[in-house]
Design a protein around this motif. Structure first.
Motif, PDB file in Angstrom:
ATOM      1  N   TYR B  43      -9.344  -6.405 -32.158  1.00  0.00           N
ATOM      2  CA  TYR B  43      -8.505  -7.565 -31.908  1.00  0.00           C
ATOM      3  C   TYR B  43      -8.238  -7.817 -30.426  1.00  0.00           C
ATOM      4  O   TYR B  43      -7.488  -8.707 -30.074  1.00  0.00           O
ATOM      5  N   GLY B  46     -10.537 -11.259 -28.039  1.00  0.00           N
ATOM      6  CA  GLY B  46     -10.100 -12.620 -27.711  1.00  0.00           C
ATOM      7  C   GLY B  46      -9.448 -12.658 -26.342  1.00  0.00           C
ATOM      8  O   GLY B  46      -9.760 -13.519 -25.501  1.00  0.00           O
ATOM      9  N   LEU B  49     -11.985 -12.222 -23.697  1.00  0.00           N
ATOM     10  CA  LEU B  49     -12.771 -13.445 -23.505  1.00  0.00           C
ATOM     11  C   LEU B  49     -12.060 -14.399 -22.547  1.00  0.00           C
ATOM     12  O   LEU B  49     -12.692 -15.037 -21.697  1.00  0.00           O
ATOM     13  N   MET B 106     -18.128 -11.959 -26.985  1.00  0.00           N
ATOM     14  CA  MET B 106     -18.190 -13.008 -27.997  1.00  0.00           C
ATOM     15  C   MET B 106     -18.768 -12.460 -29.304  1.00  0.00           C
ATOM     16  O   MET B 106     -18.256 -12.733 -30.379  1.00  0.00           O
ATOM     17  N   HIS B 109     -16.218 -10.231 -30.909  1.00  0.00           N
ATOM     18  CA  HIS B 109     -15.115 -11.071 -31.382  1.00  0.00           C
ATOM     19  C   HIS B 109     -15.492 -11.735 -32.713  1.00  0.00           C
ATOM     20  O   HIS B 109     -14.715 -11.768 -33.659  1.00  0.00           O
ATOM     21  N   MET B 110     -16.723 -12.210 -32.791  1.00  0.00           N
ATOM     22  CA  MET B 110     -17.187 -12.856 -34.014  1.00  0.00           C
ATOM     23  C   MET B 110     -17.390 -11.844 -35.129  1.00  0.00           C
ATOM     24  O   MET B 110     -17.119 -12.128 -36.295  1.00  0.00           O
ATOM     25  N   ARG B 112     -15.745  -9.150 -35.566  1.00  0.00           N
ATOM     26  CA  ARG B 112     -14.396  -8.903 -36.088  1.00  0.00           C
ATOM     27  C   ARG B 112     -14.071  -9.964 -37.157  1.00  0.00           C
ATOM     28  O   ARG B 112     -13.604  -9.648 -38.248  1.00  0.00           O
ATOM     29  N   SER B 118     -11.561 -13.227 -40.956  1.00  0.00           N
ATOM     30  CA  SER B 118     -10.585 -13.994 -40.165  1.00  0.00           C
ATOM     31  C   SER B 118     -10.806 -15.504 -40.261  1.00  0.00           C
ATOM     32  O   SER B 118      -9.982 -16.272 -39.810  1.00  0.00           O
ATOM     33  N   LYS B 123      -7.594 -20.388 -41.722  1.00  0.00           N
ATOM     34  CA  LYS B 123      -8.053 -20.287 -40.342  1.00  0.00           C
ATOM     35  C   LYS B 123      -9.445 -20.871 -40.148  1.00  0.00           C
ATOM     36  O   LYS B 123     -10.114 -20.557 -39.160  1.00  0.00           O
ATOM     37  N   GLY B 130     -14.276 -21.836 -32.702  1.00  0.00           N
ATOM     38  CA  GLY B 130     -14.977 -20.671 -32.157  1.00  0.00           C
ATOM     39  C   GLY B 130     -16.482 -20.891 -32.165  1.00  0.00           C
ATOM     40  O   GLY B 130     -17.158 -20.626 -31.171  1.00  0.00           O
ATOM     41  N   CYS B 131     -17.018 -21.384 -33.272  1.00  0.00           N
ATOM     42  CA  CYS B 131     -18.465 -21.606 -33.353  1.00  0.00           C
ATOM     43  C   CYS B 131     -18.919 -22.630 -32.319  1.00  0.00           C
ATOM     44  O   CYS B 131     -19.979 -22.479 -31.713  1.00  0.00           O
ATOM     45  N   HIS B 211      -8.595 -23.829 -30.063  1.00  0.00           N
ATOM     46  CA  HIS B 211      -8.785 -22.556 -30.765  1.00  0.00           C
ATOM     47  C   HIS B 211      -7.441 -21.820 -30.863  1.00  0.00           C
ATOM     48  O   HIS B 211      -7.044 -21.375 -31.939  1.00  0.00           O
ATOM     49  N   LEU B 215      -4.824 -21.401 -34.033  1.00  0.00           N
ATOM     50  CA  LEU B 215      -4.479 -20.040 -34.466  1.00  0.00           C
ATOM     51  C   LEU B 215      -2.961 -19.876 -34.555  1.00  0.00           C
ATOM     52  O   LEU B 215      -2.436 -19.321 -35.519  1.00  0.00           O
ATOM     53  N   ALA B 220      -1.827 -15.246 -36.540  1.00  0.00           N
ATOM     54  CA  ALA B 220      -2.963 -14.355 -36.376  1.00  0.00           C
ATOM     55  C   ALA B 220      -3.102 -13.425 -37.573  1.00  0.00           C
ATOM     56  O   ALA B 220      -2.127 -13.108 -38.247  1.00  0.00           O
ATOM     57  N   GLY B 221      -4.309 -12.979 -37.824  1.00  0.00           N
ATOM     58  CA  GLY B 221      -4.580 -12.089 -38.946  1.00  0.00           C
ATOM     59  C   GLY B 221      -4.530 -10.635 -38.535  1.00  0.00           C
ATOM     60  O   GLY B 221      -4.134 -10.292 -37.422  1.00  0.00           O
TER      61      GLY B 221
HETATM   62  C1  HEM Z   1     -14.554 -18.784 -25.051  1.00  0.00           C
HETATM   63  C2  HEM Z   1     -14.591 -18.094 -26.143  1.00  0.00           C
HETATM   64  C3  HEM Z   1     -13.417 -17.612 -26.951  1.00  0.00           C
HETATM   65  C4  HEM Z   1     -12.147 -17.300 -26.533  1.00  0.00           C
HETATM   66  C5  HEM Z   1     -11.588 -17.355 -25.121  1.00  0.00           C
HETATM   67  C6  HEM Z   1     -11.422 -16.884 -27.703  1.00  0.00           C
HETATM   68  C7  HEM Z   1     -10.101 -16.471 -27.679  1.00  0.00           C
HETATM   69  C8  HEM Z   1      -9.409 -16.004 -28.775  1.00  0.00           C
HETATM   70  C9  HEM Z   1      -8.112 -15.374 -28.725  1.00  0.00           C
HETATM   71  C10 HEM Z   1      -7.294 -15.107 -27.464  1.00  0.00           C
HETATM   72  C11 HEM Z   1      -7.760 -15.053 -29.999  1.00  0.00           C
HETATM   73  C12 HEM Z   1      -6.508 -14.294 -30.468  1.00  0.00           C
HETATM   74  C13 HEM Z   1      -6.706 -12.803 -30.242  1.00  0.00           C
HETATM   75  C14 HEM Z   1      -7.719 -12.162 -31.165  1.00  0.00           C
HETATM   76  O1  HEM Z   1      -7.596 -12.280 -32.396  1.00  0.00           O
HETATM   77  O2  HEM Z   1      -8.699 -11.574 -30.640  1.00  0.00           O
HETATM   78  C15 HEM Z   1      -8.821 -15.507 -30.874  1.00  0.00           C
HETATM   79  C16 HEM Z   1      -8.827 -15.398 -32.257  1.00  0.00           C
HETATM   80  C17 HEM Z   1      -9.882 -15.775 -33.087  1.00  0.00           C
HETATM   81  N1  HEM Z   1     -11.143 -16.186 -32.673  1.00  0.00           N
HETATM   82 FE1  HEM Z   1     -11.670 -16.586 -30.758  1.00  0.00          FE
HETATM   83  N2  HEM Z   1     -12.238 -16.958 -28.815  1.00  0.00           N
HETATM   84  C18 HEM Z   1     -13.463 -17.391 -28.399  1.00  0.00           C
HETATM   85  C19 HEM Z   1     -14.582 -17.578 -29.182  1.00  0.00           C
HETATM   86  C20 HEM Z   1     -14.620 -17.410 -30.570  1.00  0.00           C
HETATM   87  C21 HEM Z   1     -15.799 -17.502 -31.399  1.00  0.00           C
HETATM   88  C22 HEM Z   1     -17.217 -17.772 -30.889  1.00  0.00           C
HETATM   89  C23 HEM Z   1     -15.401 -17.287 -32.698  1.00  0.00           C
HETATM   90  C24 HEM Z   1     -16.229 -17.282 -33.975  1.00  0.00           C
HETATM   91  C25 HEM Z   1     -17.125 -18.131 -34.288  1.00  0.00           C
HETATM   92  C26 HEM Z   1     -13.991 -17.058 -32.687  1.00  0.00           C
HETATM   93  C27 HEM Z   1     -13.225 -16.801 -33.815  1.00  0.00           C
HETATM   94  C28 HEM Z   1     -11.897 -16.413 -33.805  1.00  0.00           C
HETATM   95  C29 HEM Z   1     -11.097 -16.169 -34.998  1.00  0.00           C
HETATM   96  C30 HEM Z   1     -11.549 -16.332 -36.447  1.00  0.00           C
HETATM   97  C31 HEM Z   1      -9.841 -15.775 -34.542  1.00  0.00           C
HETATM   98  C32 HEM Z   1      -8.637 -15.422 -35.416  1.00  0.00           C
HETATM   99  C33 HEM Z   1      -8.575 -13.968 -35.660  1.00  0.00           C
HETATM  100  C34 HEM Z   1      -7.399 -13.595 -36.528  1.00  0.00           C
HETATM  101  O3  HEM Z   1      -6.284 -13.950 -36.187  1.00  0.00           O
HETATM  102  O4  HEM Z   1      -7.624 -12.934 -37.558  1.00  0.00           O
HETATM  103  N3  HEM Z   1     -13.548 -17.122 -31.386  1.00  0.00           N
HETATM  104  N4  HEM Z   1      -9.815 -16.082 -30.106  1.00  0.00           N
END
Ligand code: HEM
Ligand code: FES
Lengths: 184, 418
Positions: B43, B46, B49, B106, B109-110, B112, B118, B123, B130-131, B211, B215, B220-221
């Protein structure tokens, strides 16, 4: 402002202003999108080039630049001319109507050095010997990018990513001189 | 003094708050935002990133001060940055290593997201944004790689641009329009520069904001897939949640520290990443008459490139060439990620409570992705092509069959609390 809102009037105004807005956006998109087309300068780069064939030995290849594209000029050997018809079964499109060398002068083959798969420049491997990509290699071109195979006349083998034969650019022979592109 | 200062600060804040809801939004999105108490290693990506995005923006702006976006000047200006500009090498290596790090983070993160479901309701939008970010990052990396105008820049761009040319009917014209010339040239370079430094980064910033807002709207999950919103204390804070600050901020700091230690280790000692981050042929200026011996993508595109290369056959009776089919399947391998939220029909979120088929599916997917990545960096031969074809199939199968096995497999009971 005690008058009631006339909703039909509002609707009509919304639709006309929406439509006019869309037209405006569309009209303004034209110059922005057209700016991406090749400029006049780029269009002017198409002049013909000449190449002297007398120094090109049989079996060797020269690369001539035309419109910033590599043009392969192959001087075919006797062996090559006898071997080419043997490959008719192995290539996708034998292009028999184009002649053995796919040109009006059967000693020479003129090809655009641009792989018909994704535009890499295929490499010239004239040797007749087993190769990593083909145990029965009779000479030809191999594209290092994704492994497309072409014979010495630029015909594409079956079962490779490139779909069509290497293109033959517009050309003509004036005695010893090869002219690539159209004379203007 | 202390008291007075504080008083002044809070009166300034309340002046601002009457005109702009600053405190309210800071509390909502940062300080008081509830996050699950128990999450794991996965976790942190994100947050990392966000950090790497900032590194790219700052180093990118500095590179822009010295880079020349013309066909004649580009390659020389990169050499100039490396040799003559003070710390120019640091800016460049941070930016190029940053690109690799961005993808690395990335992908984790995906992953995960896949592991813990998630992307599941509600969500879906977080996942979709994200995609789009993945797609934009891929575009951004590609555009950036062209800028040094080395051999690999030129020929890799040539391959990718020809993909557009493979689209039936409109393809060739579309390719010329994108290139701005009949061949890849300086016209292409300067428009790619504009896209790389302005257009794509702006879109990415907007999408990151969406994004995060999406969220925060749904919460958050966590790796258990437990809904923490169910049980709250009197103040409304979920019993299994904690405020973002100081809970998450402080736990993220050491992780960011570790990340930077590794990052700078690479920047200082292995900036070329053994030829996988910066490729040898790119130290030679672009030559449009000579393709390098072996065109390999940078490691982060390798899995998708492998899929493109694996398609050596077309569908003749439909008039589909192998080239166009390659393009469709390549695009499909990214497009299918967008619809995962609707492919998963499971009652539970986390892999921990899903059934055996989900677990097998996840392993097959991950292994084939990594194998494709390995194959993508190697020259082709018959064996490797066959293996890439098998792995392409195994990449798609777990996703395509997902609606079936997630619906019928036996799942475990999810606990009520974290
Ligand atoms: C520039 C790229 C990205 C940034 C800065 C970013 C940032 C973040 C941050 C800060 C969070 C909350 C912390 C965490 O759960 O890790 C998050 C959650 C999430 N991100 Fe991203 N993300 C990016 C790209 C992506 C991509 C490519 C995907 C998938 C296709 C994605 C899917 C998710 C999902 C599903 C969550 C929710 C997780 C949960 O709460 O269970 N993200 N993102
Ligand atoms: S570009 Fe030649 S095989 Fe792909």
């Amino acid at each position: 402002m005690s008058e009631k809102i006339d909703s039909t009037r509002r609707k009509a105004l919304q639709i006309t202003s929406g439509a006019l807005g869309a037209v405006t956006v569309g009209a303004f998109a034209v110059p922005f999108l057209s700016a991406w087309n090749p400029s006049e300068k780029a269009k002017a780069m198409g002049a013909a080039v000449k190449f002297n064939l007398s120094k090109l030995q049989p079996g060797s290849m020269a690369v001539v630049e035309w419109r910033r594209t590599p043009i392969f000029v192959v001087h075919q050997t006797k062996t090559a001319k006898t071997n080419l018809p043997k490959l008719n079964q192995k290539v996708t499109n034998p292009a028999l109507e184009e002649g053995v060398s796919r040109s009006t002068n059967e000693n020479f083959t003129i090809l655009k050095g641009v792989c018909t798969h994704l535009s890499c420049a295929p490499k010239y491997y004239p040797e007749i010997e087993p190769k990593a990509w083909d145990q029965e290699w009779l000479g030809g071109f191999f594209c290092p990018c994704h492994g497309s195979k072409f014979d010495l006349a630029g015909r594409v083998y079956k079962g490779v990513p490139a779909p069509t034969n290497l293109e033959v650019p517009p050309h003509s022979f004036e005695g010893e001189t090869l002219v690539i592109g159209e004379e203007i | 003094m202390e008291v007075q200062r504080k008083g002044m600060f809070s009166s300034v804040m309340s002046w601002v708050d009457k005109r702009l809801p600053l405190t309210e939004n800071l509390e909502r999105h940062l300080t008081k935002h509830p996050v699950p108490k128990k999450v794991n290693f996965f976790y942190i990506f994100g947050a990392l990133l966000m950090v790497i995005f900032m590194v790219q923006v700052v180093t990118g702006i500095w590179l822009m001060m010295f880079y020349t976006n013309t066909e004649e000047g580009a390659f020389a200006s990169v050499e100039y940055i490396m040799r003559d500009v003070e710390y120019g090498w640091l800016m460049r290596y941070m930016h190029s290593t940053g690109a690799s790090a961005f993808f690395f983070l990335m992908y984790f993160h995906m992953f995960r997201g896949l592991l813990y479901g998630s992307y599941q309701k509600p969500k879906e939008l977080v996942w979709l944004f994200g995609c789009f970010l993945l797609f934009l990052l891929m575009a951004e990396g590609f555009l950036g790689y062209v800028l040094p105008w080395g051999q690999m820049s030129y020929w890799a761009a040539n391959v990718i641009l020809s993909l557009f040319g493979a689209i039936p009917f409109i393809g060739p014209d579309l390719q010329v329009w994108i290139q701005g010339d009949y061949v890849l040239s300086g016209a292409t370079l300067s428009r790619f520069f504009a896209l790389h430094v302005v257009v794509v980064p702006l879109l990415m910033i907007a999408l990151v904001v969406f994004h995060i807002f999406a969220l925060h709207e749904v919460g958050a999950g966590n790796p258990e897939g437990v809904n923490i919103e169910k049980y709250r204390d009197e103040s409304g804070m979920p019993l299994d949640g904690a405020p973002f600050h100081p809970y998450k901020t402080l736990s993220a700091l050491p992780a960011i520290g570790v990340f930077f230690i590794v990052f700078f280790g690479i920047v200082f000692f292995a900036p070329e990443g053994g030829g996988y981050f910066l490729e040898k042929p790119n130290f030679e200026e672009a030559n449009f008459l000579k393709t390098p011996e072996h065109i390999a993508p940078v490691w982060y595109y390798a899995p998708f490139y492998s899929i493109l290369r694996a398609i050596t056959f077309g569908i003749p009776f439909l008039g589909i060439t192998s080239k166009f089919l390659g393009f469709i399947i390549f695009a499909g391998s990214i497009a299918i990620l967008f619809v995962i939220p609707w492919l998963d029909r499971s009652k539970v979120q986390s892999i921990r409570y899903k059934g055996v088929y989900s677990k097998i599916g996840m392993v097959v997917f991950a292994v084939s992705f990594i194998t494709l990545g390995y194959l993508g960096t190697k020259p082709v031969n018959e064996m490797r092509t066959l293996l890439a074809q098998i792995c392409t199939l195994l990449y798609f199968l777990p996703l395509i069959l997902m609606p079936i096995y997630t619906k019928y497999e036996k799942t475990l009971e999810v606990p009520e609390r974290l």
